[in-house]
Scaffold this active site. Structure first.
Site, PDB file in Angstrom:
ATOM      1  N   ASP A 262      -1.898  18.504   5.329  1.00  0.00           N
ATOM      2  CA  ASP A 262      -2.073  17.064   5.486  1.00  0.00           C
ATOM      3  C   ASP A 262      -3.537  16.749   5.156  1.00  0.00           C
ATOM      4  O   ASP A 262      -4.368  17.656   5.008  1.00  0.00           O
ATOM      5  CB  ASP A 262      -1.676  16.587   6.895  1.00  0.00           C
ATOM      6  CG  ASP A 262      -1.304  15.095   6.869  1.00  0.00           C
ATOM      7  OD1 ASP A 262      -1.669  14.412   5.888  1.00  0.00           O
ATOM      8  OD2 ASP A 262      -0.673  14.612   7.817  1.00  0.00           O
ATOM      9  N   ALA A 263      -3.841  15.456   5.040  1.00  0.00           N
ATOM     10  CA  ALA A 263      -5.156  15.048   4.556  1.00  0.00           C
ATOM     11  C   ALA A 263      -6.297  15.629   5.404  1.00  0.00           C
ATOM     12  O   ALA A 263      -6.379  15.350   6.604  1.00  0.00           O
ATOM     13  CB  ALA A 263      -5.242  13.529   4.534  1.00  0.00           C
TER      14      ALA A 263
END
Ligand code: BGC
Length: 704
Positions: A262-263
């Site tokens: 994820d980011a």
């Protein structure tokens, strides 16, 4: 192409690649800079692409394809290895046509229609240049304070698995294949107190039996990618969690696709205090089996040093790169890197897609109360009150549609349906509301959450409806008005005060055709069929609340509610406002007793259980018939009951339909304490009914 052929081709490409180019395939980059008109300039990105240092470009699903095509041309014509790019996007419930948010769509229990909606999104994305979506989100969501519940399939693992598979099949369809991503792996939704990004405390057995079930199902449907989550699992960040990524996801579930972070979650392992240096972050992520890094650059910066120092081998990097190359080959990108730019652009925002969005909206809305005021004859004089009466803010989170203006608000829908609107007030001022409702037969009262109030980073600790809204409603009711309340929101709000509405509808965020769908439902041109996929609490103080809670040694006994020494609150109710699976329609369904073909089931065999459901009304309708199973004695403590099957059946007025469920060991099994899936001999209870509180049950025994 067989799997072996794909791998052979990938290995041949790999042999030509430098270390930097290999790491480039593990890097995902956004457009970077934009000009004053918002046109992506991609200045740095273009330089990186030319050097072969980018494998995937992240964009919005409906961004103009010309920019993307230019980037692909660069990758194919100006780089040494000529490896095509993947173009990822967060296509959650919309490319250009906006469909109901996933939480709403799950209330349809209609996996076929959801699959069609996902295919429609893929059709649109495919001609805009997107070949990789970061959806579906299948986090089992049991706390409405968490804003991302809007993106989820609700609280039930089985349903989330069935819905997740439907999205995967739709996105990864044969004609306009878009790679899908099961996210967020895992237990992201279990964040304490519903605070997004906060810690989750879940034991391995609950991980396996609850949070991982939809991922296992998504893998079985062939999902190409999985996204690791922001949180820790068993106190190790999910992004660097070898046990969960390698041993369970790849080992136990057999996943051979791409794991994307994820980011910034690779870099955040430092913030967690798990990795002292960024080098360590890169090391842990790669060793755990994470392929593509999103949002940070630790692979790019640190993998060469790690290799030099001997902490990792080139084979470690090759393993991740191979997975990315294999997917690119499987997608057919080497044969035709431009195929997702061509295609017929008329599919975008086509009438067919809008109709599909409307159909899904009709099936997603849930009718919670109705004293007979609905359906309303179109001769009914209507007063429209509330800030969602003539509001186009109906898309919900994660949409990038440029066609906001084309949204049908409630008012437009009512007018098109032929209703006369005799008065209107866009706020909750009591005097204005009273004046507006003068001469009206029915007040349609609409409020809710704006698009920004749900989705990522949208946790709330107050799910109550604003006081001025409640006052206005109570005032109108005290004046003897008939009130139809419609709530447009990304989560179940606290609606106790509105229980006394003549009709109460959860309209969620239903997308482009919200007004049309709701008006058709109010008029009875369409029948309600949606059922809740999240429990609606009486107060947020009950959260988390869900039907399939684990059994307790001192369970709450509803026949002795005042007895103190049991699982209860001393100062408030245990029961929710509306249970999972609940929803009304204009038809009335009566259930016959549950029957089983035998009271014994032998291992390896199956057992049929059925009910007769009669539509005793004079309106044809769809009923979602739900089957729940309880394992009476088990090696680890099991839930009080679990959804293990559902059928969406159409029953004509006056007709009776036999609804059958085949029970196999799949419905009876679970992960035991040693992590192995299996069943226990002994007693089970099967319940078949209209919602999760049904007592229409029958016992049977599983025998070796
Ligand atoms: C979200 C993901 C999303 C990613 C890329 C993150 O902040 O948690 O769901 O896919 O951003 O936009």
């Amino acid at each position: 192409m067989t799997h072996e052929d794909i791998e052979k081709k990938a290995r041949a490409i790999l042999e030509q690649m430098t270390l930097e180019e290999k790491i480039g395939q593990l890097s995902l980059k956004g457009y970077g800079n934009f000009d004053a008109e918002g046109i992506p300039q991609c200045t740095d990105l273009k330089e990186l692409i030319k050097k072969g240092l980018v494998g995937t470009v992240h964009r919005r699903p409906n961004d103009p394809f010309e920019v993307t095509e230019e980037l692909q041309r660069m990758a194919m014509e100006e780089t040494r290895c000529k490896i095509p790019l993947l173009f990822s996007a967060d296509m959650i419930h919309a490319c250009e046509t906006v469909f109901p948010i996933p939480l709403a769509a799950s209330c349809s229990f209609d996996t076929e229609l959801v699959e069609k909606a996902a295919k429609a999104m893929a059709d649109e994305a495919h001609v805009c240049g997107t070949n990789y979506t970061f959806a579906p989100m299948v986090d089992v969501s049991r706390d409405a304070r968490w804003g991302r519940i809007a993106e989820s399939q609700g609280e039930d693992p089985y349903l989330a698995g069935e819905m997740g598979k439907a999205y995967v099949r739709g996105f990864q369809n044969e004609e306009t294949y878009v790679m899908s991503t099961m996210k967020h792996y895992a237990a992201y939704s279990a964040c304490e107190g519903g605070r997004d990004y906060d810690t989750a405390e879940v034991c391995e057995n609950t991980m396996l039996n609850t949070y991982l079930i939809p991922f296992r199902e998504g893998v079985s449907a062939g999902a190409d990618s999985v996204m690791s989550s922001f949180n820790c699992i068993e106190n190790i960040p999910a992004t660097g969690n070898k046990k969960y990524l390698r041993d369970i996801l790849r080992g136990k579930f057999g996943f051979d696709g791409i794991v994307v972070s994820d980011a910034i979650s690779v870099k955040e392992m430092h913030t967690f205090g798990y990795c002292e240096t960024l080098k360590d972050c890169a090391y842990r992520a790669l060793k755990a089996g994470l392929d593509i890094e999103l949002g940070s650059r630790t692979y790019m910066q640190e993998l060469p040093t790690l290799l030099e120092e001997g902490a990792i081998t080139e084979a470690d990097i090759d393993e991740a790169v191979l997975r990315v190359l294999c997917k690119k080959i499987q997608l057919g990108l080497f044969d035709d890197p431009y195929k997702c730019f061509r295609g017929d652009k008329s599919v975008i925002f086509s009438e067919e897609h809008l109709q599909l969005s409307e159909d899904l909206a009709c099936e997603s809305a849930v009718l919670l109360e109705n004293n007979g005021v609905l359906p309303m004859n179109t001769k009914t004089k209507v007063a429209l009150i509330g800030d969602f009466g003539d509001n186009k803010d109906l898309f919900g989170c994660w949409q990038h549609s440029t066609k906001l203006d084309a949204t049908v608000p409630l008012k437009e829908g009512l007018l098109k349906q032929g209703f006369e609107i005799v008065g209107e007030s866009g706020n909750f001022n009591i005097m204005e509301a009273e004046a507006a409702s003068f001469g009206a037969d029915v007040v349609v009262f609409a409020f809710g959450e704006s698009n920004e109030e749900s989705g990522e980073a949208s946790s709330k600790h107050n799910l109550e409806v604003r006081e001025e809204i409640k006052h206005c409603f109570e005032y109108l009711k005290a004046r003897g008005k008939k009130v139809v309340t419609i709530v447009f929101a990304g989560r179940p709000l606290i609606v106790n005060a509105f229980k006394y509405s003549d009709a109460l509808i959860f309209g969620w965020h239903l997308g482009h055709r919200t007004g049309t769908a709701i008006a058709k439902l109010l008029a009875g041109e369409r029948n309600f069929s949606g059922k809740l996929t999240v429990t609606v609490p009486r107060t947020e103080k009950q959260l988390p609340i869900y039907y399939s809670r684990r059994r307790a040694g001192r369970p709450f006994d509803e026949n002795r509610p005042d007895y103190r020494f049991q699982a209860r609150y001393n100062d408030g109710e245990n029961f929710p406002q509306y249970p999972f699976g609940y929803g009304l329609s204009y038809s009335h369904f009566e259930y016959g007793d549950v029957q089983v073909e035998n009271t014994e089931m032998k291992r390896g065999e199956s057992l049929n259980a059925w009910v007769n459901v009669t539509n005793t009304s004079d309106t044809d309708g769809w009923e979602i018939v739900q089957m729940y199973i309880k394992d009476c004695y088990s090696e680890t403590i099991r839930p009080v009951r679990e959804l293990k099957g559902f059928h969406r059946v159409y029953i004509k007025a006056g007709e009776t339909v036999k609804v059958n469920f085949e029970i196999t060991e799949r419905e009876l099994g679970y992960y035991h304490a040693d992590g192995v899936w299996g069943t226990d001999d002994g007693s089970f209870v099967v319940t078949i009914g209209p919602d999760s509180t049904s007592q229409n049950s029958c016992d049977f025994v599983l025998k070796s």
